[in-house]
Write a protein that holds these residues in place. Structure first.
Motif, PDB file in Angstrom:
ATOM      1  N   GLN A 221       0.837  -1.195   0.000  1.00 24.38           N
ATOM      2  CA  GLN A 221       0.000   0.000   0.000  1.00 24.38           C
ATOM      3  C   GLN A 221       0.876   1.251   0.000  1.00 24.38           C
ATOM      4  N   MET A 222       0.448   2.223  -0.781  1.00 23.12           N
ATOM      5  CA  MET A 222       1.255   3.426  -0.969  1.00 23.12           C
ATOM      6  C   MET A 222       1.365   4.252   0.313  1.00 23.12           C
ATOM      7  N   LEU A 223       0.287   4.301   1.100  1.00 23.43           N
ATOM      8  CA  LEU A 223       0.318   5.097   2.323  1.00 23.43           C
ATOM      9  C   LEU A 223       1.305   4.516   3.336  1.00 23.43           C
ATOM     10  N   ARG A 224       1.405   3.204   3.410  1.00 22.74           N
ATOM     11  CA  ARG A 224       2.378   2.581   4.311  1.00 22.74           C
ATOM     12  C   ARG A 224       3.806   2.879   3.863  1.00 22.74           C
ATOM     13  N   ILE A 225       4.017   2.933   2.569  1.00 20.11           N
ATOM     14  CA  ILE A 225       5.347   3.273   2.054  1.00 20.11           C
ATOM     15  C   ILE A 225       5.715   4.702   2.433  1.00 20.11           C
ATOM     16  N   ILE A 226       4.755   5.600   2.374  1.00 21.59           N
ATOM     17  CA  ILE A 226       5.007   6.992   2.751  1.00 21.59           C
ATOM     18  C   ILE A 226       5.329   7.089   4.242  1.00 21.59           C
ATOM     19  N   PHE A 227       4.579   6.357   5.077  1.00 18.16           N
ATOM     20  CA  PHE A 227       4.896   6.340   6.505  1.00 18.16           C
ATOM     21  C   PHE A 227       6.278   5.742   6.747  1.00 18.16           C
ATOM     22  N   GLY A 228       6.660   4.744   5.953  1.00 19.55           N
ATOM     23  CA  GLY A 228       7.982   4.147   6.077  1.00 19.55           C
ATOM     24  C   GLY A 228       9.090   5.136   5.763  1.00 19.55           C
ATOM     25  N   THR A 229       8.906   5.945   4.721  1.00 18.52           N
ATOM     26  CA  THR A 229       9.924   6.949   4.409  1.00 18.52           C
ATOM     27  C   THR A 229      10.000   8.014   5.503  1.00 18.52           C
ATOM     28  N   ALA A 230       8.864   8.347   6.100  1.00 19.59           N
ATOM     29  CA  ALA A 230       8.882   9.313   7.203  1.00 19.59           C
ATOM     30  C   ALA A 230       9.635   8.740   8.406  1.00 19.59           C
ATOM     31  N   LEU A 231       9.396   7.460   8.718  1.00 22.28           N
ATOM     32  CA  LEU A 231      10.118   6.846   9.834  1.00 22.28           C
ATOM     33  C   LEU A 231      11.615   6.749   9.550  1.00 22.28           C
ATOM     34  N   LEU A 232      11.975   6.456   8.307  1.00 19.78           N
ATOM     35  CA  LEU A 232      13.397   6.424   7.956  1.00 19.78           C
ATOM     36  C   LEU A 232      14.045   7.786   8.140  1.00 19.78           C
ATOM     37  N   SER A 233      13.344   8.840   7.760  1.00 17.57           N
ATOM     38  CA  SER A 233      13.929  10.175   7.921  1.00 17.57           C
ATOM     39  C   SER A 233      14.064  10.543   9.397  1.00 17.57           C
ATOM     40  N   HIS A 234      13.095  10.149  10.225  1.00 22.04           N
ATOM     41  CA  HIS A 234      13.213  10.422  11.660  1.00 22.04           C
ATOM     42  C   HIS A 234      14.361   9.620  12.279  1.00 22.04           C
TER      43      HIS A 234
ATOM     44  N   VAL B  47       9.627  16.135   0.883  1.00 19.47           N
ATOM     45  CA  VAL B  47       9.473  14.841   0.215  1.00 19.47           C
ATOM     46  C   VAL B  47       8.185  14.160   0.669  1.00 19.47           C
ATOM     47  N   THR B  48       7.888  14.205   1.968  1.00 23.01           N
ATOM     48  CA  THR B  48       6.661  13.595   2.471  1.00 23.01           C
ATOM     49  C   THR B  48       5.428  14.295   1.908  1.00 23.01           C
ATOM     50  N   SER B  49       5.457  15.605   1.818  1.00 21.75           N
ATOM     51  CA  SER B  49       4.334  16.344   1.237  1.00 21.75           C
ATOM     52  C   SER B  49       4.137  15.962  -0.226  1.00 21.75           C
ATOM     53  N   PHE B  50       5.227  15.866  -0.977  1.00 20.86           N
ATOM     54  CA  PHE B  50       5.135  15.472  -2.379  1.00 20.86           C
ATOM     55  C   PHE B  50       4.571  14.069  -2.520  1.00 20.86           C
ATOM     56  N   LEU B  51       5.044  13.138  -1.696  1.00 16.43           N
ATOM     57  CA  LEU B  51       4.556  11.763  -1.778  1.00 16.43           C
ATOM     58  C   LEU B  51       3.077  11.656  -1.399  1.00 16.43           C
ATOM     59  N   LEU B  52       2.639  12.433  -0.423  1.00  9.74           N
ATOM     60  CA  LEU B  52       1.223  12.418  -0.057  1.00  9.74           C
ATOM     61  C   LEU B  52       0.346  12.945  -1.185  1.00  9.74           C
ATOM     62  N   VAL B  53       0.770  14.016  -1.838  1.00 12.10           N
ATOM     63  CA  VAL B  53       0.005  14.548  -2.967  1.00 12.10           C
ATOM     64  C   VAL B  53       0.014  13.560  -4.127  1.00 12.10           C
ATOM     65  N   LEU B  54       1.148  12.928  -4.382  1.00 15.05           N
ATOM     66  CA  LEU B  54       1.239  11.931  -5.440  1.00 15.05           C
ATOM     67  C   LEU B  54       0.324  10.737  -5.154  1.00 15.05           C
ATOM     68  N   ALA B  55       0.302  10.276  -3.911  1.00 16.36           N
ATOM     69  CA  ALA B  55      -0.568   9.163  -3.540  1.00 16.36           C
ATOM     70  C   ALA B  55      -2.036   9.548  -3.662  1.00 16.36           C
ATOM     71  N   TYR B  56      -2.376  10.759  -3.285  1.00 18.63           N
ATOM     72  CA  TYR B  56      -3.760  11.222  -3.404  1.00 18.63           C
ATOM     73  C   TYR B  56      -4.199  11.267  -4.858  1.00 18.63           C
ATOM     74  N   ARG B  57      -3.351  11.806  -5.722  1.00 14.37           N
ATOM     75  CA  ARG B  57      -3.695  11.870  -7.149  1.00 14.37           C
ATOM     76  C   ARG B  57      -3.786  10.476  -7.770  1.00 14.37           C
ATOM     77  N   ALA B  58      -2.898   9.586  -7.375  1.00 14.83           N
ATOM     78  CA  ALA B  58      -2.948   8.220  -7.902  1.00 14.83           C
ATOM     79  C   ALA B  58      -4.210   7.509  -7.436  1.00 14.83           C
ATOM     80  N   TYR B  59      -4.618   7.746  -6.199  1.00 13.95           N
ATOM     81  CA  TYR B  59      -5.842   7.125  -5.703  1.00 13.95           C
ATOM     82  C   TYR B  59      -7.065   7.693  -6.405  1.00 13.95           C
ATOM     83  N   LYS B  60      -7.105   9.002  -6.593  1.00 10.88           N
ATOM     84  CA  LYS B  60      -8.257   9.624  -7.263  1.00 10.88           C
ATOM     85  C   LYS B  60      -8.358   9.168  -8.715  1.00 10.88           C
ATOM     86  N   THR B  61      -7.231   8.962  -9.378  1.00 14.57           N
ATOM     87  CA  THR B  61      -7.239   8.556 -10.784  1.00 14.57           C
ATOM     88  C   THR B  61      -7.552   7.073 -10.942  1.00 14.57           C
ATOM     89  N   ASN B  62      -6.941   6.221 -10.119  1.00 11.68           N
ATOM     90  CA  ASN B  62      -7.029   4.774 -10.313  1.00 11.68           C
ATOM     91  C   ASN B  62      -7.922   4.055  -9.315  1.00 11.68           C
TER      92      ASN B  62
END
Length: 112
Positions: free
Chosen positions: A24-37, A83-98
């Motif tokens: 799931q894309m949202l879990r990947i985004i949370f994973g990148t946030a945890l890696l940065s922390h 980066v997290t903001s960009f990934l969240l917007v990208l995930a939102y657009r991908a979800y709305k489209t697909n």
């Protein structure tokens, strides 16, 4: 104190890698946030957790805190927020489209 911070950073790295390996894309985004922390804590720990005065030169102070790790962490926080903001917007657009956030379905492969 450095040992506890190292263990905490390692835990954040482990949880972040686990989440990045999900579908799931949202879990990947949370994973990148945890890696940065985890990286923020690692940089802070590598700069030694010394207590002292701010790095403003005066003759009354004898110990100073190294400002370089703090500056690196501040820069890293700003970059990870972008980066997290960009990934969240990208995930939102991908979800709305697909209408899905599953990467296997977004890839177009048929796994049942």
């Amino acid at each position: 104190m450095e040992i506890a911070m190292s263990i905490l950073a390692g835990g954040l790295f482990a949880a972040g890698v686990y989440l990045i390996l999900q579908r799931q894309m949202l879990r990947i985004i949370f994973g990148t946030a945890l890696l940065s922390h985890g990286a923020h804590l690692l940089i802070l720990t590598m700069g030694k957790l010394n207590r002292g005065a701010p790095p403003i030169l005066s003759e009354s102070k004898s110990t100073y805190v190294d400002p370089l790790p703090q500056a690196l962490i501040l820069t890293s926080i700003v970059i990870s927020f972008g980066v997290t903001s960009f990934l969240l917007v990208l995930a939102y657009r991908a979800y709305k489209t697909n209408k899905t956030d599953n990467l296997e379905q977004l890839r177009g492969t048929d796994h049942e």
